[in-house]
Enzyme design. Structure first.
Site, PDB file in Angstrom:
ATOM      1  CB  SER A  49     -24.702  44.343  98.998  1.00  0.00           C
ATOM      2  OG  SER A  49     -23.626  44.775  99.828  1.00  0.00           O
ATOM      3  CG  ASP A  50     -24.403  50.248  95.731  1.00  0.00           C
ATOM      4  OD1 ASP A  50     -23.277  50.577  96.152  1.00  0.00           O
ATOM      5  OD2 ASP A  50     -25.041  50.946  94.922  1.00  0.00           O
ATOM      6  CD1 TRP A  51     -18.921  50.498 100.559  1.00  0.00           C
ATOM      7  CD2 TRP A  51     -19.468  49.104  98.916  1.00  0.00           C
ATOM      8  NE1 TRP A  51     -17.794  49.772 100.224  1.00  0.00           N
ATOM      9  CE2 TRP A  51     -18.107  48.906  99.220  1.00  0.00           C
ATOM     10  CE3 TRP A  51     -20.046  48.318  97.915  1.00  0.00           C
ATOM     11  CZ2 TRP A  51     -17.307  47.977  98.571  1.00  0.00           C
ATOM     12  CZ3 TRP A  51     -19.252  47.392  97.263  1.00  0.00           C
ATOM     13  CH2 TRP A  51     -17.906  47.224  97.580  1.00  0.00           C
ATOM     14  CB  ALA A  74     -27.462  43.238  94.508  1.00  0.00           C
TER      15      ALA A  74
END
Length: 801
Positions: free
Chosen positions: A223-225, A190
């Site tokens: 999630s993206d970081w 995401a």
């Protein structure tokens, strides 16, 4: 591991389940020994698998950039690339590859343009499908990213992308849909951004509704970081894993939300089952497979992606010619884009090294420098880690001036103890004069050369994008006069910054160095003289890390420095001038009609020089076709905006991006989508349409359809490969639809004089639009145009829907 049934899952307490959904550190999920679940490790990896440590101690194969892979138009080759990356992931102990990127080339200014495949959603989806199948059939998971509409970098962590439902479905969601339906990826990432008012890490309609509900995605969403914002909205919105950790919106925060009645525990159980499914899919022994030669495949992809835009007959070169090889990038190739896609290969073959290794008669002149920054220092270096009291914790050799430790520190070093890192070297200059040393990084530094302190102070990042601040750091440089042969001790001390409450290592800085160099005018004159005295001139031009990298968008399509002037001057001095463009995305080429040949090598990976020699010498054919349209000038580009206004980035252009937008604008680009030449000629002889006109219903069936068979003949005197492209055009123009669009493609090869038959499947989706909440086949007569590019389509067929 076969996963857990409900009864077993119920034996886990809430804290354990919540902890399973949060990273335990930068790159991994926690182990749960009581159920036999080991830690699962993730790694960046569009072009190579970095592993947990971002250091050269464990080198990685560096393949050409995704845009280069897209230029091959070959999903089967992408699958082989995926096989290799899975092999690398297994070797490095990674279970999940954070790739591929299937966002679109909405605008040529997009900072991660090089990390995406194409401006076209079908080409993107088909290539990514091959890549995903290749990775996963070797027992490693992917995370197809960045879901969705993360097509530029400016304010990427907070931007709210406003895009209408039709454009979202027909363009930006389509590559994800193709991959999900055809390749069944184990993971989706995401994105940072919001879409139409809701962050993608919380987007229930798109994640639970479209991705899982409509498409049947059964993997995990990560999630993206640092992209997850809210515990409750993320859990309810379908986010399974929040990275990195241990401090995230999940873990203890999620357990509290359940106890407070804000998140049902069965929602947590659903997320946990997906993590267990991921474990089951990636912890099994790797299927038997032959070892892949990574260097050979990197070279093959670089050759196959090389895209010949123009050739007056100068290529391929005759073996006995005297070659003037010109450009800073000829001696120091830029083989990958900047940012999280970077890896450390064991070696990089420059064009100069590659041409010499091929036995070609080559002389080199620098000509012009594309970068304003000095390069990482390339003399023997050591980094010394110290505690606050000055104790030495460890010393580690460096191959160059770059120190980059993300998430994990070298063995024996702990974040709690580490106070400073100091790069030290005894440098023996080969030339007398003004040497330039630099500090590239964020935080407090002290730079010394001998007894002279060149810098003692802080460098602070611009903006609030933490990842961009780490990946694209400020730089300062300073000159000091040195004498050839006299050793000088160089030291760069850095106080390691620690983020309050975030126990994750972020140590990234670089000692840079540039030797004395003649003035630019003198370098250009030297290059022009060498070109005039040679049989052929090969000028390698490139972008630089300052203008093309993750973390920011481009502001210009001009080649940096005085490279355009260099090409113009060399081209005037030698009419047999070949320009090699080493860039991951479009650049302006004002000299393109004044030189004998233009060859795009993109970011060509570690075997860059060998591949270039293969192509220039004619030992292999340049096989690339443009995966995105190249403009004459930036001002002509129909879509440019990447900067949000008051936090909102509006996709006003609707479905008109790339070639769709160029055709509507009426302005001719420099080179159309699909263009690319080889070393032979092709004749398009016949085409036939097979199958029923009946529309196909439901689900995956929309990506099946009728078949076009195309007979082509190799009309030249060399073996060759051709990319047969099929475009759909409505018989009646419709201002709300593009003029025509890619419907299918196939790669064929043939010996001189032989014919080949391409079989191209035209999916039902090619005739559909998104309207009133669903896909609708628009009835009427269509023309199937068949040929070599968007603008070169010699054959056509009619079809009625």
């Amino acid at each position: 591991m076969e996963g857990l049934d409900l009864e077993t899952l119920e034996t886990l307490d809430l804290e354990t389940k919540a902890r399973m959904l949060a990273g335990q550190d930068m790159w991994s999920l926690p182990a749960v020994p009581e159920i036999g679940l080991p830690s699962l490790t993730m790694s960046d990896g569009p072009i190579g698998v970095r592993g947990r440590l971002w250091t050269p101690d464990d080198p990685s194969i560096a393949l050409p950039s995704p845009t280069a892979l897209a230029a091959t138009w070959d999903p089967a080759l992408a699958r082989r690339a995926g096989n290799l990356l899975a092999q690398e992931a297994r070797r490095k102990g990674a279970h999940v590859l954070l790739a591929p990127t299937v966002n679109l080339h909405r605008t040529p200014l997009g900072g991660r343009h090089f990390e995406c495949y194409s401006e076209d959603p079908l080409l993107t989806g088909e290539l990514a499908t091959g890549y995903v199948i290749g990775v996963q059939e070797r027992g490693v998971a992917v995370t197809v990213k960045h879901f969705v509409a993360n097509d530029s970098e400016t304010e990427r962590m907070t931007a709210d992308v406003r895009v209408d439902e039709r454009a979202l479905r027909e363009l930006y969601l389509l590559p994800f849909e193709i991959v999900v339906r055809k390749a069944r990826p184990y993971g989706i990432m995401a994105a940072y951004n919001a879409v139409n008012g809701t962050f993608m890490t919380e987007h229930d309609p798109l994640v639970n509704g479209v991705l899982r509900g409509e498409w049947g995605f059964d993997g995990f969403v990560v999630s993206d970081w640092m992209a997850a914002h809210d515990t409750v909205r993320a859990a309810i919105g379908g986010l399974d894993v929040a990275m990195p950790g241990p401090l995230t919106v999940y873990g203890p925060a999620l357990a509290r939300a359940v106890r407070d009645g804000l998140v049902p525990e069965d929602v947590v159980d659903t997320h946990v089952r997906r993590v267990l499914d991921l474990a089951a899919r990636t912890l099994a022994p790797a299927p038997p497979a032959d070892e892949i030669d990574g260097r050979a495949l990197a070279r093959e992809i670089a050759v196959r992606s090389a895209t010949l835009l123009r050739n007056d007959g100068v290529l391929p070169l005759a073996g006995s010619e005297r070659i003037a090889l010109i450009g800073a990038a000829a001696a120091r190739a830029r083989v990958m884009g900047g940012g999280s896609a970077q890896v450390y290969p064991a070696h990089i073959v420059s064009p100069l090294e590659g041409l010499r290794a091929a036995g070609l008669d080559v002389r080199h002149a620098k000509g012009a420098e594309p970068s304003t920054k000095p390069a990482p220092a390339r003399f023997p270096l050591t980094v010394v880690c110290r505690a606050e009291d000055g104790r030495v914790l460890g010393e580690f050799p460096l191959p160059d001036g770059q120190v980059r430790w993300v998430g994990e520190l070298p063995e024996g070093i702990t974040l709690d103890e580490l106070h400073s890192a100091e790069t030290v070297a005894t440098f023996v200059p080969e030339e007398s004069g003004d040497h330039r040393f630099g500090v590239d990084g964020v935080g407090r530094f002290r730079l010394q050369a001998g007894e002279v302190t060149l810098f003692d102070g802080r460098q602070d990042p611009e903006g609030d994008d933490i990842a961009a601040a780490f990946l694209f750091t400020p730089e300062s440089s300073f000159t000091t006069r040195l004498t050839a042969g006299e050793p000088v001790e160089v030291r760069l001390w850095h106080e390691v910054g620690k983020m309050p409450g975030i126990p994750i290592a972020f140590v990234s800085y670089c000692l840079t160095h540039a030797a004395p160099t003649p003035p630019d005018d003198e370098l250009i004159e030297e290059a022009v003289a060498l070109a005039a005295a040679s049989d052929v001139a090969v000028v390698v031009v490139s972008t630089s890390n300052e203008v093309e990298s993750e973390g920011f968008d481009r502001v210009s399509l001009r080649l940096p420095g005085r490279q355009n002037e260099l090409v113009a001057r060399v081209g005037a001095a030698n009419p047999r001038t070949v320009v090699v463009v080493n860039a991951g995305s479009p650049v302006e080429m004002p000299w393109r009609d004044d030189v004998a040949a233009v060859l795009l090598t993109w970011f060509p990976g570690q075997e860059a020089g060998h591949a270039l020699a293969d192509v220039l010498a004619g030992r292999a054919e340049p096989g690339g076709r443009l995966p995105t349209t190249w403009p004459v000038a930036m001002a002509d580009c129909p879509v440019l905006n990447t900067t949000p206004s008051n936090g909102v980035l509006t996709y006003d252009e609707g479905v008109f991006i790339g070639y769709r937008a160029w055709a509507r604008s009426g302005i001719a680009p420099a080179y159309w989508f699909g263009h690319g030449l080889g070393y032979t000629d092709w004749s398009y002889e016949a085409a036939a349409l097979e199958g029923s006109d009946a529309a196909l219903e439901g689900g995956d069936a929309v990506f099946k359809g009728r078949t076009v068979t195309v007979r082509v003949r190799n009309a030249g005197d060399r073996p060759g490969r051709e990319v047969v492209q099929v475009y759909v055009e409505p018989d009646q123009p419709d201002p709300h639809r593009p003029e025509r669009w890619l419907a299918g493609f196939a790669v064929v090869s043939a010996e001189p004089g032989e014919t080949a038959e391409a079989t191209v499947e035209i999916p039902e989706r090619a005739f559909q639009i998104w309207s009133d909440g669903g896909w609708v086949t628009v009835p009427g007569r269509y023309v199937l145009h068949i040929g070599r590019s968007y603008a070169n389509l010699p054959l056509s067929l009619d079809v009625n829907k």
